[in-house]
Each structure stands twice: as structure tokens, then as C-alpha cells.
Design a protein around this motif. Structure first.
Motif, PDB file in Angstrom:
ATOM      1  N   GLU A 251      67.610   1.315   5.395  1.00  0.00           N
ATOM      2  CA  GLU A 251      67.434   1.150   6.851  1.00  0.00           C
ATOM      3  C   GLU A 251      67.232  -0.315   7.223  1.00  0.00           C
ATOM      4  O   GLU A 251      67.729  -0.775   8.256  1.00  0.00           O
ATOM      5  N   ALA A 252      66.522  -1.041   6.372  1.00  0.00           N
ATOM      6  CA  ALA A 252      66.252  -2.458   6.661  1.00  0.00           C
ATOM      7  C   ALA A 252      67.535  -3.290   6.668  1.00  0.00           C
ATOM      8  O   ALA A 252      67.559  -4.404   7.208  1.00  0.00           O
ATOM      9  N   MET A 253      68.592  -2.757   6.064  1.00  0.00           N
ATOM     10  CA  MET A 253      69.852  -3.506   5.976  1.00  0.00           C
ATOM     11  C   MET A 253      70.741  -3.296   7.206  1.00  0.00           C
ATOM     12  O   MET A 253      71.819  -3.868   7.312  1.00  0.00           O
ATOM     13  N   LEU A 254      70.298  -2.450   8.145  1.00  0.00           N
ATOM     14  CA  LEU A 254      71.101  -2.163   9.336  1.00  0.00           C
ATOM     15  C   LEU A 254      70.875  -3.226  10.411  1.00  0.00           C
ATOM     16  O   LEU A 254      70.107  -3.039  11.346  1.00  0.00           O
ATOM     17  N   THR A 255      71.575  -4.331  10.285  1.00  0.00           N
ATOM     18  CA  THR A 255      71.456  -5.403  11.288  1.00  0.00           C
ATOM     19  C   THR A 255      72.540  -5.281  12.357  1.00  0.00           C
ATOM     20  O   THR A 255      72.397  -5.781  13.466  1.00  0.00           O
ATOM     21  N   GLY A 256      73.655  -4.632  11.988  1.00  0.00           N
ATOM     22  CA  GLY A 256      74.782  -4.554  12.915  1.00  0.00           C
ATOM     23  C   GLY A 256      75.634  -5.814  12.917  1.00  0.00           C
ATOM     24  O   GLY A 256      76.642  -5.895  13.614  1.00  0.00           O
ATOM     25  N   ASP A 257      75.212  -6.802  12.130  1.00  0.00           N
ATOM     26  CA  ASP A 257      75.958  -8.071  12.074  1.00  0.00           C
ATOM     27  C   ASP A 257      77.001  -7.997  10.952  1.00  0.00           C
ATOM     28  O   ASP A 257      76.654  -7.933   9.781  1.00  0.00           O
ATOM     29  N   ILE A 258      78.276  -7.983  11.335  1.00  0.00           N
ATOM     30  CA  ILE A 258      79.341  -7.939  10.315  1.00  0.00           C
ATOM     31  C   ILE A 258      80.279  -9.143  10.471  1.00  0.00           C
ATOM     32  O   ILE A 258      81.433  -9.104  10.033  1.00  0.00           O
ATOM     33  N   ASN A 474      75.713  -0.699   6.957  1.00  0.00           N
ATOM     34  CA  ASN A 474      75.644  -1.696   8.027  1.00  0.00           C
ATOM     35  C   ASN A 474      76.975  -1.824   8.768  1.00  0.00           C
ATOM     36  O   ASN A 474      77.017  -1.920   9.997  1.00  0.00           O
ATOM     37  N   THR A 475      78.083  -1.796   8.020  1.00  0.00           N
ATOM     38  CA  THR A 475      79.405  -1.837   8.663  1.00  0.00           C
ATOM     39  C   THR A 475      79.609  -0.573   9.498  1.00  0.00           C
ATOM     40  O   THR A 475      80.129  -0.630  10.617  1.00  0.00           O
ATOM     41  N   ALA A 476      79.179   0.576   8.947  1.00  0.00           N
ATOM     42  CA  ALA A 476      79.286   1.843   9.686  1.00  0.00           C
ATOM     43  C   ALA A 476      78.424   1.805  10.949  1.00  0.00           C
ATOM     44  O   ALA A 476      78.812   2.337  11.999  1.00  0.00           O
ATOM     45  N   TYR A 477      77.273   1.155  10.854  1.00  0.00           N
ATOM     46  CA  TYR A 477      76.365   1.020  11.997  1.00  0.00           C
ATOM     47  C   TYR A 477      77.032   0.209  13.116  1.00  0.00           C
ATOM     48  O   TYR A 477      76.953   0.562  14.297  1.00  0.00           O
ATOM     49  N   ALA A 478      77.733  -0.862  12.719  1.00  0.00           N
ATOM     50  CA  ALA A 478      78.458  -1.680  13.704  1.00  0.00           C
ATOM     51  C   ALA A 478      79.580  -0.861  14.348  1.00  0.00           C
ATOM     52  O   ALA A 478      79.798  -0.935  15.567  1.00  0.00           O
ATOM     53  N   LEU A 479      80.281  -0.074  13.541  1.00  0.00           N
ATOM     54  CA  LEU A 479      81.367   0.772  14.064  1.00  0.00           C
ATOM     55  C   LEU A 479      80.809   1.843  15.005  1.00  0.00           C
ATOM     56  O   LEU A 479      81.362   2.084  16.086  1.00  0.00           O
ATOM     57  N   GLU A 480      79.711   2.463  14.590  1.00  0.00           N
ATOM     58  CA  GLU A 480      79.066   3.497  15.412  1.00  0.00           C
ATOM     59  C   GLU A 480      78.630   2.927  16.759  1.00  0.00           C
ATOM     60  O   GLU A 480      78.851   3.537  17.814  1.00  0.00           O
ATOM     61  N   SER A 481      78.035   1.726  16.735  1.00  0.00           N
ATOM     62  CA  SER A 481      77.572   1.082  17.972  1.00  0.00           C
ATOM     63  C   SER A 481      78.745   0.796  18.899  1.00  0.00           C
ATOM     64  O   SER A 481      78.664   1.009  20.111  1.00  0.00           O
ATOM     65  N   ALA A 482      79.856   0.322  18.314  1.00  0.00           N
ATOM     66  CA  ALA A 482      81.027  -0.019  19.133  1.00  0.00           C
ATOM     67  C   ALA A 482      81.703   1.234  19.678  1.00  0.00           C
ATOM     68  O   ALA A 482      82.153   1.256  20.835  1.00  0.00           O
ATOM     69  N   ALA A 483      81.766   2.299  18.862  1.00  0.00           N
ATOM     70  CA  ALA A 483      82.448   3.527  19.296  1.00  0.00           C
ATOM     71  C   ALA A 483      81.645   4.257  20.376  1.00  0.00           C
ATOM     72  O   ALA A 483      82.216   4.875  21.273  1.00  0.00           O
ATOM     73  N   GLY A 484      80.315   4.165  20.259  1.00  0.00           N
ATOM     74  CA  GLY A 484      79.450   4.774  21.280  1.00  0.00           C
ATOM     75  C   GLY A 484      79.643   6.279  21.431  1.00  0.00           C
ATOM     76  O   GLY A 484      79.582   6.810  22.533  1.00  0.00           O
ATOM     77  N   PHE A 485      79.870   6.969  20.313  1.00  0.00           N
ATOM     78  CA  PHE A 485      80.116   8.420  20.356  1.00  0.00           C
ATOM     79  C   PHE A 485      78.807   9.161  20.623  1.00  0.00           C
ATOM     80  O   PHE A 485      77.874   9.088  19.830  1.00  0.00           O
ATOM     81  N   VAL A 486      78.728   9.859  21.748  1.00  0.00           N
ATOM     82  CA  VAL A 486      77.494  10.595  22.070  1.00  0.00           C
ATOM     83  C   VAL A 486      77.785  12.065  22.431  1.00  0.00           C
ATOM     84  O   VAL A 486      76.893  12.800  22.806  1.00  0.00           O
ATOM     85  N   SER A 487      79.051  12.475  22.317  1.00  0.00           N
ATOM     86  CA  SER A 487      79.425  13.849  22.707  1.00  0.00           C
ATOM     87  C   SER A 487      78.739  14.883  21.809  1.00  0.00           C
ATOM     88  O   SER A 487      78.522  14.650  20.628  1.00  0.00           O
TER      89      SER A 487
END
Length: 493
Positions: A251-258, A474-487
Motif C-alpha cells: 500500500e505504501a508504494m501506491l503513489t500514482g506517480d508513473i 502502482n501502475t494499476a493505481y494510476a490506470l484506475e485513477s485515470a479510468a475513473g470506473f465507478v459503475s
């Protein structure tokens, strides 16, 4: 506070720590949701007494101030994991009534972290399937619905995917032999992480194909996958393939910076006849990562086209060897014998009654490719192809590529029963984007990234370097943030 089961692990952890909610309240809410969701066929062995007992213990632990992140979090356990004193059938009639006297290492790790087991989850029999239609319990059903059909939640971890997507539990364990975490995650709009082979112990997990099987978390978000992964992973002396590596704080590695990360796009994954929507989703995901600062590079994985044939030789070969232990002698189902029947008849009748058609098919294929006249022609050749597939990935990662982006599945979820009469190979093609990762032992994650024109979820897959799940997350976290999937699926069950 209503709708507690809709919380993510991260939110629930914070509310538990703050005293806004108790683990017992959270667990009761999930148990009520499970009772009302029999139409989904997700939970096949419910364990409310164990759940409430563990929830009370978790509350005491949180109050004492020594609680890990998963403490008090209600989860489901795939029926492939042995759980002490609780039915563990691998969704097969041959293991009916089997209650192990021991606990799998992964489920023990989660219990030690204070996680609350709500029950066991549906799956394809012995994890063999891509649609959760081979289970002795009956089908698991996708909570997403667009017409009067019941849709597949994917397989083999279909019950896990359905339960998490429908908010029956906050997360679930899955196993992935050729895509069985990532494909159901994509079909149900959740996150599914298949770790590097050896990161999670296989001890106490009913074996399908020992060189390919790997346990992993199925969660609502990438952050939740990071939290749960840390609890599941460990070195285990009881599993000779378990890696003696420290488990980092994912979890500590999830910066979202890629920024500056190199993301490879393999040309071989552009399949003939791939739906336009999948092609578009892949292009959109590529653009999202580029916008986040990643460098996009075209790569080649030349042996990709041989992956499915190699997988469907190696996996059944290992399955036929692993499933030889189910003989009606030591545990599980034993067929009724006629007068004069000997041990051979007992084996034959027990296996004919206990194994479903898909398991029988794979055992026969596996026995065939391991037989004296065909061992070199099939099994040994498949092993050589596997080595070439692994080398393809090694070469790409040696060229400083940090992760690879591909579609997770060749389509959105299809209707249950729609492939029943089709050639079995049509069903096997569901794993076309995922099996290479198992053959090479790499970590892979499916992230929900959009909806198709019917309104069904679609996922993208990221493949990472071995042992670098933190970087992959972390890369997946950046993708998730950009995709913004909330359905979320509308509740119909």
C-alpha cells in the motif's frame, strides 16, 4: 450506518480504527446481504458462527491497538482453499463432505491478520473452467444484468468475483492457473491480482496444475488489492515453490506517480476478429498511461500464438497427475460397488460419478500427452515452448520495460449456457490474453476500465516484472485513477 458491505477495505479499516463501526456490525451487514443473494450462487458454504466469533475477536484486537490492516474485514474464501472443519470441496462431487483438519497457509495468514471468513465461494470444478458452469453446486451468476439472461461471472473464481461485485463481502481470495482471477475480475468490474508464482503459498490449496497455480486477492479497488496482498503473501517452508522473500508494504508504494515508466504494447495481442470495443479500450488505456507521464513503447512477444496450445497440454498433464489421488480410498466420495467388483472397478466408478465432464476431459487429455508414445511429441514440446514464452518476457523486461498493457479478455461477459454446446476450444479462447502470464510465472492485474455499448464492464490487464507487485500495483493505481470506473451493477437478486 447502512450499506456497510459496500465499503472498500481501506474505508472499512479507517472506520473500524476510528470506532465509527464495529467488526461485528460490518460482518452482520455482509451476512444479511449473503442471505438475500442466493440467486447469485456465490456463497456455497456459509459460516456465520465462525464469522461472528472472528469479528468479536477482531473488535477486541482493534480496541487493544495491535490490529493489522485486514483486522475485522469480512471476506469470502474460494472453495479451493482448505479451511479447517469447514467443507472444502473444490466444487467437485468427488470431495463431497470433505472437512479438512488443517488450514491452507493463505487462509491462515488472513485469519492471523484478523480477517473475518464469511464462508466458502463457488468456482469451476477443480478450477477447470472459464465460466463457473462446471461446479457441482450449480452456476455462479454475474450480478451485472442487461436483459433477461443470466451472465457468467467468469471462471474459475466466479463465486469470488460475483460476491465482491455484488457487495456481499469486502474482498475474496481467488486462484489463477490460466486467468482465473483476472478474467472474472474483468467480467464483473472489480480488481483481480495474480501475484508472481511463489509469492503466495500453495500449501492447502487443492492442486490443479502445480507449476501454474497461484493465489491472489479479488477486491473493489487497487488499494484494497495492495492491502490484502500483503496479508496473503509469505514464505512458507511447507511449499517448496514458495519464495523466501520479504513481503513489502504494497500500500505504501501506491503513489500514482508513473512518470518515466516504460509501458510495452505487444503487437501479438492484436488478435484477428477482436471486438472493436476491446481495441478501443486498449487504445484509451494506453492514452491514459501516456497522459500520466509514462513512455509507451511497441514490443514484440513472438511466441504468444503458441501460448494457448502449450497451456492446454501442460495444465491437463499436471491435472491428471494431481487428480490421481481422488480414488475413493482415503477421503471424499466412494461409489457403491456391486458384488465381485474389485479395486479397479471402484476407481472407475468413483471417478465417473465424482468428476464432471470438463474435469474428465482434461484428465484424459493430460493422461494422453504424458503417455509413453506422446510424451516427447506433446508434453516435452510444450515445456520448450513455455521456456520460449518466458524468454520473450525476459527480453522485454531486460530492455527496461516496466510493465505491459493488454486487454484482459477478448469480450465482455457472455450468457450462461451460451457456450455449452460449442467446441470446448471456444471456451478456452477466453484465456487468450492471460495464460502467457502463468506460463512465465509473472504478476498480472486486471483493472476495470470501462463499459461496452451494452453497459457491461471491460478490464485491462497490466503485466509486471517478477517480484515487483508493488510497482505493478502502482501502475494499476494510476490506470484506475485515470479510468475513473465507478459503475456498479443494479440490484436485481
Amino acid at each position: 450506518m447502512a450499506d456497510l458491505s459496500k465499503l472498500t477495505i481501506a474505508d472499512a479499516r479507517d472506520k473500524l480504527r476510528a470506532g465509527d463501526v464495529s467488526a461485528v456490525e460490518l460482518t452482520k451487514d455482509c451476512l444479511a446481504e449473503i442471505e438475500a443473494a442466493d440467486a447469485l450462487g456465490a456463497f456455497v458454504h456459509k459460516t456465520p458462527e465462525i464469522a461472528l466469533e472472528r469479528a468479536a475477536a477482531a473488535d477486541a484486537r482493534i480496541k487493544a491497538g495491535d490490529a493489522p490492516a485486514m483486522c475485522g474485514i469480512p471476506i469470502g474464501i474460494k472453495d479451493l482453499f482448505c479451511t479447517k472443519g469447514v467443507e472444502s470441496q473444490a466444487a467437485s462431487a468427488i470431495l463431497e463432505g470433505f472437512k479438512p483438519e488443517y488450514e491452507s497457509t493463505v487462509s491462515q495468514n488472513l485469519a492471523d491478520a484478523g480477517a473475518v471468513m464469511l464462508g466458502k465461494l463457488n468456482m469451476d470444478e477443480f478450477a477447470m473452467g472459464s465460466s463457473n458452469e462446471t461446479s457441482t453446486y450449480g452456476n455462479a451468476v454475474n450480478p451485472w444484468k442487461i436483459d433477461d439472461r443470466e451472465l457468467t461471472p467468469g471462471g474459475s473464481s466466479g463465486g469470488s468475483a460475483s460476491a465482491v461485485a455484488a457487495d456481499l463481502c469486502l474482498a475474496a481470495t481467488g486462484t489463477d492457473t490460466g486467468g482465473s482471477i483476472r478474467q472474472p475480475a474483468a467480467f464483473t468490474g472489480i480488481v483481480g491480482l495474480k501475484p508472481t508464482y511463489g509469492r503466495c503459498s500453495r500449501w492447502g490449496v487443492v492442486a490443479f496444475a502445480s507449476s501454474l497455480d497461484q493465489a491472489g486477492p479479488m477486491t473493489k479497488t487497487v488499494r484494497d488489492a495492495a492491502i490484502m496482498m500483503e496479508s496473503m503473501a509469505s514464505h512458507d517452508p511447507k511449499d517448496s515453490t514458495s519464495a523466501e522473500l520479504a513481503v513489502p508494504n504494497f500500500e505504501a508504494m501506491l503513489t500514482g506517480d508513473i512518470k518515466g515508466k516504460k509501458i510495452g504494447i505487444p503487437k501479438e495481442y492484436r488478435m484477428d476478429g477482436m471486438p472493436e470495443e476491446i481495441e478501443q479500450l486498449w487504445a484509451d488505456g494506453t492514452a491514459m498511461l501516456k497522459d500520466a507521464g509514462a513512455e509507451i513503447v511497441d514490443i514484440s512477444l513472438p511466441h504468444t500464438k503458441y501460448a494457448l496450445p502449450a497451456y492446454y497440454v501442460i495444465a491437463p498433464a499436471e491435472a491428471s497427475s494431481n487428480l490421481a489421488r481422488y480414488d475413493g480410498v482415503r477421503y471424499g466420495h466412494r461409489a457403491k460397488l456391486a458384488a465381485g467388483d474389485g479395486i479397479v472397478e471402484m476407481y472407475e466408478k468413483t471417478r465417473a460419478e465424482g468428476f464432471g465432464p470438463e474435469v474428465q476431459r482434461r484428465v484424459m487429455i493430460g493422461t494422453y500427452v504424458l503417455s509413453a508414445g506422446f510424451y516427447d511429441a506433446y508434453y516435452n514440446r510444450a515445456r520448450k515452448v513455455r521456456a520460449l514464452i518466458k524468454k520473450d518476457f525476459d527480453d522485454v523486461f531486460a530492455a527496461d520495460v516496466d510493465a505491459i498493457l493488454t486487454p484482459a479478455t477478448p469480450s465482455a461477459a457472455f450468457g450462461l449456457g451460451e457456450m455449452k454446446d460449442a467446441d470446448p476450444v471456444q471456451m478456452y479462447l477466453n484465456d487468450v490474453f492471460t495464460v502467457t502470464v502463468n506460463l512465465a510465472g509473472l504478476p498480472g492485474i486486471s483493472v476495470p476500465a470501462g463499459l461496452d455499448k451494452q453497459g457491461l464492464p471491460l478490464g485491462l490487464q497490466l503485466i509486471g516484472r517478477p517480484w515487483e507487485e508493488g510497482d505493478l500495483l502502482n501502475t494499476a493505481y494510476a490506470l484506475e485513477s485515470a479510468a475513473g470506473f465507478v459503475s456498479k451493477p443494479s440490484k436485481w437478486w
